[in-house]
Design an enzyme around this catalytic site. Sequence first.
Site, PDB file in Angstrom:
ATOM      1  N   CYS A 202       4.362   5.046  -2.768  1.00  0.00           N
ATOM      2  CA  CYS A 202       3.489   3.914  -2.427  1.00  0.00           C
ATOM      3  C   CYS A 202       2.067   4.385  -2.187  1.00  0.00           C
ATOM      4  O   CYS A 202       1.847   5.329  -1.434  1.00  0.00           O
ATOM      5  CB  CYS A 202       3.903   3.275  -1.109  1.00  0.00           C
ATOM      6  SG  CYS A 202       5.378   2.354  -1.169  1.00  0.00           S
TER       7      CYS A 202
ATOM      8  N   CYS B  52      -8.074  -2.071  -7.934  1.00  0.00           N
ATOM      9  CA  CYS B  52      -7.879  -3.114  -6.927  1.00  0.00           C
ATOM     10  C   CYS B  52      -9.199  -3.344  -6.204  1.00  0.00           C
ATOM     11  O   CYS B  52      -9.983  -2.416  -6.016  1.00  0.00           O
ATOM     12  CB  CYS B  52      -6.808  -2.688  -5.920  1.00  0.00           C
ATOM     13  SG  CYS B  52      -6.361  -3.997  -4.754  1.00  0.00           S
TER      14      CYS B  52
ATOM     15  N   LEU C 175       1.097  -5.790   6.298  1.00  0.00           N
ATOM     16  CA  LEU C 175       0.478  -6.137   7.587  1.00  0.00           C
ATOM     17  C   LEU C 175      -0.295  -4.948   8.176  1.00  0.00           C
ATOM     18  O   LEU C 175      -1.484  -5.039   8.420  1.00  0.00           O
ATOM     19  CB  LEU C 175       1.567  -6.639   8.547  1.00  0.00           C
ATOM     20  CG  LEU C 175       1.083  -7.339   9.803  1.00  0.00           C
ATOM     21  CD1 LEU C 175       0.234  -8.559   9.481  1.00  0.00           C
ATOM     22  CD2 LEU C 175       2.276  -7.748  10.681  1.00  0.00           C
ATOM     23  N   HIS C 176       0.392  -3.875   8.450  1.00  0.00           N
ATOM     24  CA  HIS C 176      -0.224  -2.587   8.828  1.00  0.00           C
ATOM     25  C   HIS C 176      -0.925  -2.526  10.181  1.00  0.00           C
ATOM     26  O   HIS C 176      -1.381  -1.450  10.579  1.00  0.00           O
ATOM     27  CB  HIS C 176      -1.214  -2.093   7.758  1.00  0.00           C
ATOM     28  CG  HIS C 176      -0.641  -2.058   6.375  1.00  0.00           C
ATOM     29  ND1 HIS C 176       0.604  -1.537   6.097  1.00  0.00           N
ATOM     30  CD2 HIS C 176      -1.125  -2.495   5.183  1.00  0.00           C
ATOM     31  CE1 HIS C 176       0.837  -1.647   4.801  1.00  0.00           C
ATOM     32  NE2 HIS C 176      -0.181  -2.224   4.231  1.00  0.00           N
TER      33      HIS C 176
ATOM     34  N   CYS D 205      -8.373  -1.479   0.865  1.00  0.00           N
ATOM     35  CA  CYS D 205      -7.556  -1.036   1.997  1.00  0.00           C
ATOM     36  C   CYS D 205      -7.829   0.459   2.157  1.00  0.00           C
ATOM     37  O   CYS D 205      -7.781   1.222   1.183  1.00  0.00           O
ATOM     38  CB  CYS D 205      -6.073  -1.301   1.741  1.00  0.00           C
ATOM     39  SG  CYS D 205      -5.710  -3.062   1.558  1.00  0.00           S
TER      40      CYS D 205
ATOM     41  N   CYS E 190       8.907  -0.797  -9.982  1.00  0.00           N
ATOM     42  CA  CYS E 190       7.663  -1.172  -9.297  1.00  0.00           C
ATOM     43  C   CYS E 190       6.570  -1.304 -10.349  1.00  0.00           C
ATOM     44  O   CYS E 190       6.284  -0.347 -11.077  1.00  0.00           O
ATOM     45  CB  CYS E 190       7.314  -0.080  -8.284  1.00  0.00           C
ATOM     46  SG  CYS E 190       5.744  -0.343  -7.466  1.00  0.00           S
TER      47      CYS E 190
ATOM     48  N   GLU F   9      -3.766  -6.394  -6.528  1.00  0.00           N
ATOM     49  CA  GLU F   9      -3.350  -7.467  -5.624  1.00  0.00           C
ATOM     50  C   GLU F   9      -2.847  -8.629  -6.496  1.00  0.00           C
ATOM     51  O   GLU F   9      -3.638  -9.355  -7.107  1.00  0.00           O
ATOM     52  CB  GLU F   9      -4.543  -7.903  -4.756  1.00  0.00           C
ATOM     53  CG  GLU F   9      -4.320  -9.179  -3.965  1.00  0.00           C
ATOM     54  CD  GLU F   9      -2.983  -9.226  -3.203  1.00  0.00           C
ATOM     55  OE1 GLU F   9      -2.682  -8.314  -2.435  1.00  0.00           O
ATOM     56  OE2 GLU F   9      -2.235 -10.213  -3.405  1.00  0.00           O
TER      57      GLU F   9
ATOM     58  N   GLU G 133       0.133   2.302 -13.823  1.00  0.00           N
ATOM     59  CA  GLU G 133       1.355   3.057 -13.627  1.00  0.00           C
ATOM     60  C   GLU G 133       2.489   2.130 -13.242  1.00  0.00           C
ATOM     61  O   GLU G 133       2.285   1.123 -12.566  1.00  0.00           O
ATOM     62  CB  GLU G 133       1.136   4.102 -12.526  1.00  0.00           C
ATOM     63  CG  GLU G 133       0.122   5.125 -12.980  1.00  0.00           C
ATOM     64  CD  GLU G 133      -0.111   6.252 -11.989  1.00  0.00           C
ATOM     65  OE1 GLU G 133      -0.435   7.350 -12.437  1.00  0.00           O
ATOM     66  OE2 GLU G 133       0.030   6.036 -10.788  1.00  0.00           O
TER      67      GLU G 133
ATOM     68  N   ASN H  17       1.652   8.028   2.658  1.00  0.00           N
ATOM     69  CA  ASN H  17       1.676   9.022   1.577  1.00  0.00           C
ATOM     70  C   ASN H  17       0.259   9.533   1.365  1.00  0.00           C
ATOM     71  O   ASN H  17      -0.614   8.776   0.947  1.00  0.00           O
ATOM     72  CB  ASN H  17       2.211   8.398   0.285  1.00  0.00           C
ATOM     73  CG  ASN H  17       3.663   8.025   0.438  1.00  0.00           C
ATOM     74  OD1 ASN H  17       4.478   8.836   0.840  1.00  0.00           O
ATOM     75  ND2 ASN H  17       3.990   6.772   0.160  1.00  0.00           N
TER      76      ASN H  17
ATOM     77  N   CYS I 109      -5.339   3.455   0.867  1.00  0.00           N
ATOM     78  CA  CYS I 109      -4.682   3.299  -0.442  1.00  0.00           C
ATOM     79  C   CYS I 109      -5.516   3.968  -1.533  1.00  0.00           C
ATOM     80  O   CYS I 109      -6.715   3.714  -1.642  1.00  0.00           O
ATOM     81  CB  CYS I 109      -4.505   1.815  -0.751  1.00  0.00           C
ATOM     82  SG  CYS I 109      -3.744   1.522  -2.353  1.00  0.00           S
TER      83      CYS I 109
HETATM   84  N1  SAH Z   1      -1.929  -5.323  -3.040  1.00  0.00           N
HETATM   85  C1  SAH Z   1      -0.542  -5.476  -2.707  1.00  0.00           C
HETATM   86  C2  SAH Z   1       0.408  -4.606  -3.513  1.00  0.00           C
HETATM   87  C3  SAH Z   1       0.040  -3.148  -3.743  1.00  0.00           C
HETATM   88  S1  SAH Z   1       0.255  -1.976  -2.463  1.00  0.00           S
HETATM   89  C4  SAH Z   1      -0.342  -5.270  -1.223  1.00  0.00           C
HETATM   90  O1  SAH Z   1      -1.302  -4.918  -0.538  1.00  0.00           O
HETATM   91  O2  SAH Z   1       0.748  -5.507  -0.720  1.00  0.00           O
HETATM   92  C5  SAH Z   1       1.971  -1.778  -2.196  1.00  0.00           C
HETATM   93  C6  SAH Z   1       2.290  -1.254  -0.777  1.00  0.00           C
HETATM   94  O3  SAH Z   1       1.960   0.148  -0.634  1.00  0.00           O
HETATM   95  C7  SAH Z   1       1.498  -1.987   0.269  1.00  0.00           C
HETATM   96  O4  SAH Z   1       2.263  -2.293   1.382  1.00  0.00           O
HETATM   97  C8  SAH Z   1       0.448  -0.964   0.598  1.00  0.00           C
HETATM   98  O5  SAH Z   1      -0.161  -1.241   1.808  1.00  0.00           O
HETATM   99  C9  SAH Z   1       1.239   0.324   0.578  1.00  0.00           C
HETATM  100  N2  SAH Z   1       0.412   1.508   0.524  1.00  0.00           N
HETATM  101  C10 SAH Z   1      -0.826   1.621   0.015  1.00  0.00           C
HETATM  102  N3  SAH Z   1      -1.293   2.884   0.162  1.00  0.00           N
HETATM  103  C11 SAH Z   1      -0.325   3.591   0.783  1.00  0.00           C
HETATM  104  C12 SAH Z   1      -0.195   4.963   1.176  1.00  0.00           C
HETATM  105  N4  SAH Z   1      -1.158   5.845   0.931  1.00  0.00           N
HETATM  106  N5  SAH Z   1       0.949   5.344   1.771  1.00  0.00           N
HETATM  107  C13 SAH Z   1       1.940   4.462   1.972  1.00  0.00           C
HETATM  108  N6  SAH Z   1       1.883   3.163   1.606  1.00  0.00           N
HETATM  109  C14 SAH Z   1       0.763   2.727   1.022  1.00  0.00           C
END
Ligand code: SAH
Length: 394
Positions: free
Chosen positions: A355, A128, A236-237, A132, A121, A182, A108, A312, A135
Amino acid sequence: MDTADDTRPGTPPTGNAERVNLLGLTRTGLEDYFQARGERPFRAVQLLKWIHQQRVSDFSQMTNLSKDLRERLGREAQVLLPEIVSTHKSIDGTIKWLVRVGSNNCIEMVFIPDAPRGTLCISSQVGCALNCTFCSTARQGFNRNLGSAEIIAQVWLARKLLEQDGNARRAITNIVLMGMGEPLLNFDNVVDALELMLEDNAHGFARRRVTLSTAGVVPKIDALRQRCPVSLAVSLHAPNDTLRDQLVPLNKHYPIRDLLAACRRYVQDDAREKVTFEYVLLDGINDSKAHARELATLLADVPAKVNLIPFNPFPMSGYKRSADGAIDDFRDVLLAKRIVTITRKTRGDDIDAACGQLAGKVQPKSRRMQLRKSRQPTPPDPVSVTLPTEQLQS
Ligand code: SAH
């Protein structure tokens, strides 16, 4: 327009295996291509302009090439674009396209207009491998890397489709690699595509207007700095390793201390440059004021901007979005410590384009994934990283 239907893992689309796809070749790649065929290297620039600026995929229309060369390219090469499967438009103007890359795989890409900016984007992998826990792309597992042609094709297609829409305000001003995958685990193909985004004779984006987002593949952050130092965003999170090990299992390989050291190195040559730290706010998990204070201490000596992302939701994620008040409190703690912080607006959530909601249509690859799909909606356990080990080495 040609379509790609027979893509094999790790290779660019090849509609006809005999014909090289020129779409993903960088300027150097095209110069080598022409030199190997006894042609002058300046043909590379002509081809880049036709393909990426004029967005012409038919060699017979490339009128400043000799007739012989056009015919030869027609026999030996191609400019092969993936097929758009569907287009979804949000009430807020966000557009999501589903793009087919091979018979059962889709990725997408999303266009987010926010005048005067327009951000595209794009994705770098099908699925992936990083797991995480918050995600939705992670739930599909890893399918394959996109080729450089499939990555740059997203920019090509989005520009062409927005142009056809005929709305000048819909120009793409920024590109973010924040879609599926990634990017630093598909390093060579991503760097080739980045070079085409930046190359004056191709898409010509300024370096700072292209942002690569990574979960933190430390050796590749240094490699990116050497090869193609676009803007860097880091997911970072969490403000400590115990929590980050759970949310971003890659942290067990590259803990926060090493990650932040790589971030400092990334921007050390330019006093104005900052790394963007993304922080998804999960209710009751990482969103307290104490977490915010810990984060501020952590980032005190890093040139940093913080992007707070309200979570999200997606089915059975097991997480909840933090309350608006908690998000504001978290932001205010960081601002009080003089850390530039913004809360990212949620865009396109009516079309699942926000996201972490990008899902494509990857076929489940193993029983493990099918089992995971049918799991009860409890917070997912931390899952260990299942990457081939060579992907994690420098
Ligand atoms: N793998 C890369 C790029 C893809 S994710 C990375 O980890 O940065 C793009 C962004 O969306 C990242 O910051 C990811 O942590 C965030 N993201 C993933 N799932 C999400 C969700 N359910 N709600 C909000 N942000 C999310």
